[in-house]
Structures are given as C-alpha cells and as structure tokens.
Design an enzyme around this catalytic site. Structure first.
Site, PDB file in Angstrom:
ATOM      1  N   ASP A 194      24.772 -34.204 -53.778  1.00 33.59           N
ATOM      2  CA  ASP A 194      24.558 -35.429 -53.181  1.00 33.59           C
ATOM      3  C   ASP A 194      25.428 -36.749 -54.900  1.00 33.59           C
ATOM      4  O   ASP A 194      25.037 -36.210 -56.032  1.00 33.59           O
ATOM      5  CB  ASP A 194      23.674 -36.350 -52.924  1.00 33.59           C
ATOM      6  CG  ASP A 194      24.073 -37.440 -51.433  1.00 33.59           C
ATOM      7  OD1 ASP A 194      25.227 -37.859 -50.973  1.00 33.59           O
ATOM      8  OD2 ASP A 194      22.942 -38.203 -50.915  1.00 33.59           O
ATOM      9  N   ASN A 233      30.095 -36.476 -42.156  1.00 32.87           N
ATOM     10  CA  ASN A 233      30.962 -37.275 -42.632  1.00 32.87           C
ATOM     11  C   ASN A 233      31.987 -37.282 -42.276  1.00 32.87           C
ATOM     12  O   ASN A 233      33.418 -37.723 -42.920  1.00 32.87           O
ATOM     13  CB  ASN A 233      30.751 -35.874 -44.124  1.00 32.87           C
ATOM     14  CG  ASN A 233      29.907 -35.846 -45.011  1.00 32.87           C
ATOM     15  OD1 ASN A 233      29.735 -34.511 -45.616  1.00 32.87           O
ATOM     16  ND2 ASN A 233      29.337 -36.954 -44.846  1.00 32.87           N
TER      17      ASN A 233
HETATM   18  C1  IPE Z   1      28.475 -35.955 -51.623  1.00 33.32           C
HETATM   19  O1  IPE Z   1      28.737 -37.247 -52.249  1.00 33.32           O
HETATM   20  C2  IPE Z   1      29.645 -34.864 -51.867  1.00 33.32           C
HETATM   21  C3  IPE Z   1      29.794 -35.477 -50.043  1.00 33.32           C
HETATM   22  C4  IPE Z   1      28.933 -35.123 -48.795  1.00 33.32           C
HETATM   23  C5  IPE Z   1      30.957 -34.266 -49.476  1.00 33.32           C
HETATM   24  P1  IPE Z   1      28.801 -38.279 -51.475  1.00 33.32           P
HETATM   25  O2  IPE Z   1      30.306 -38.464 -51.411  1.00 33.32           O
HETATM   26  O3  IPE Z   1      27.768 -38.141 -50.343  1.00 33.32           O
HETATM   27  O4  IPE Z   1      28.378 -39.783 -52.176  1.00 33.32           O
HETATM   28  P2  IPE Z   1      27.593 -40.940 -52.100  1.00 33.32           P
HETATM   29  O5  IPE Z   1      26.270 -40.411 -51.414  1.00 33.32           O
HETATM   30  O6  IPE Z   1      28.621 -41.936 -51.191  1.00 33.32           O
HETATM   31  O7  IPE Z   1      27.607 -41.028 -53.867  1.00 33.32           O
HETATM   32 MG    MG Z   2      25.661 -38.832 -50.034  1.00 30.11          MG
END
Ligand code: IPE
Ligand code: MG
Length: 251
Positions: free
Chosen positions: A29, A77
């Site tokens: 994350d 996501n």
């Molecule tokens: C993790 O980083 C990668 C994925 C979920 C693909 P994030 O994209 O969730 O990064 P933040 O949480 O917005 O900083």
């Molecule tokens: Mg994240």
C-alpha cells in the site's frame, strides 16, 4: 551489489531457517501517497512499486521462503479512475513478460488468486503463460492476488460446498475447517505466518480473512515504493522474535 546491501543480506542469515515464516503475505500500500508527496502522478508510484515487487520476490526465493502472496489488485480497486486501472493492467502485463526469465531461473512457481472478470485478455494471456511455464518449478511459490476480495472468495467457497451437499458428495456434518480451507482459492497453500502491510494503515482490507487467523502482523510507515530488502529482513527478524502460542500457553 552495494556494501550496505551485502551487510543486510548477511544479517538475514541470523534468522535460522526454522525461525523463518513459511508463508509471507503482503498488502502493498501507499503507491499513490508516495507519488503525491513528490508531486508526481499516482501512476509513478505504481511504476516504482514494481521495483519493490521485483526485489521482494527475488529475496523471498533466495531465502527459500515457501510462499509469498502479494495483494496486487483488490476487487474494490475497480472504483479507481479508468486511466489508473489501465496503467495497473499494463504494469501487470509488463511484469509477467519482463520477469518471466528471472522467475523461471529462480525456480519460482507462480499462481494467481482472484476473479478473472474485468482483467483484459492480453493481461490474462501473459499471466497464464507465466503460470504455465513456472509450473515445472518447485521452489518458492509466488501467489498474486489480482481482482481478489476475501469475502467474495468465501462466497464462492460457500456456493461450492452447498453444491457438493446438494449433489450428495458431502454430508452437512462432515463440513469442518478443512472443508472451508479446501474450497478457498488458496486450497493446498499453507496459511500465512506473517502479514506485512506498508504505508501505516492498521487494517486488513478484505485480504485473506480466513487464512490470516493466526498470522503475525507487521506494519511499517514506509510506502510500498520505499520497501527494500532491508525492510523484509527486519520483518523476518521481528517475526522470529514473536512468541506464537496459537491460543495455548508458552511452552
Ligand atoms: C497500493 O497503493 C497499490 C494498489 C492498490 C494497486 P495505493 O494505490 O493504494 O496507494 P495509496 O493508498 O493511494 O497511497
Ligand atoms: Mg491504498
């Protein structure tokens, strides 16, 4: 390899193999936050995050960990902007192509958990090809959770068990913990011993809910693009120092 990298690599050997986790699961994350703090677009964080994936996978194989499971894309996501999702799919596809030779050379066995719906055809093709070619290996297992959600996995398992009962292959009273484990996407895999989460959040985010019942949790404030081999080693050292009682008493 730089001198400091050599030093930390040696330190990892302080953890004898029997004190190392068999299965390490990771919630990667903070890619977006890493980028935003540097006034970069979020996708730059994802691009840099792939470096951390590469290093972590190679070190897990070098240390002969039995399994590494990485949370690459959650079933939640899809709420993100299409442009970011397209880029994540592109990175996934590139990773499958570019790392294939290394994965095969390092004797890594790749598997994927999650639903295939929504993943572009071309990405699926490259994923399947890496899974197929690596199936002949017998070293560290790399499991990639892609379009994965633990509650969905439990729903799918419940449906499969209900069908088995309906069709007379299983009696209701025969259903036990093993039955549930055997119907999850992770059937046949050991439960994670250690769960690593980057970027400081103290939550599980619908990841391997059943499987992490007794996992040790290790959270770092560092964002995923900053995660290095030294951080993995620190997590392994801390794990080796934990007293795991599984509900019993200290032996
Ligand atoms: C993790 O980083 C990668 C994925 C979920 C693909 P994030 O994209 O969730 O990064 P933040 O949480 O917005 O900083
Ligand atoms: Mg994240």
């Amino acid at each position: 390899m730089s001198q400091s990298a050599t030093l930390t690599t040696d330190q990892a050997f302080e953890v004898p193999p029997e004190r190392r986790p068999r299965h390490v699961a990771v919630i990667m994350d903070g890619n977006g936050r890493w980028a935003q703090r540097r006034n970069l677009p979020r996708i730059e964080g994802h691009r840099r995050g792939v470096n951390s994936v590469r290093q972590t996978v190679e070190e897990a194989a070098r240390l002969h960990l039995q399994q590494l499971t990485l949370f690459c894309l959650s079933s939640e996501n899809w709420k993100r902007p299409q442009r970011e999702l397209d880029f994540l799919m592109h990175l996934l596809e590139q990773y499958m192509i570019e790392e294939r030779a290394t994965i095969l050379r390092q004797n890594i066995v790749v598997s994927i958990i999650g639903r295939r719906e929504g993943i572009p055809e071309a990405t699926l093709r490259e994923m399947d090809e890496t899974v197929r070619l690596s199936a002949a290996n017998n070293g560290t297992r790399l499991c990639l959770a892609i379009n994965y959600g633990s509650r969905l996995e439990i729903v799918d398992a419940t449906r499969a068990i209900a069908r088995a009962v309906r069709d007379g292959h299983l009696q209701v009273d025969q259903i036990d913990e093993q039955t549930i484990s055997d119907h999850l996407y992770t059937r046949g895999m050991p439960d994670p011993d250690l769960l690593i989460r980057t970027a400081g959040e103290m939550r599980i985010s619908n990841y391997l809910l059943w499987q992490i019942s007794y996992a040790e949790l290790w959270v770092t404030e560092r964002c995923w693009p900053e995660f290095e081999i030294a951080d993995l080693h620190q997590a392994l050292r801390d794990f080796a120092g934990r007293d795991r009682r599984f509900g019993g008493l200290k032996s």
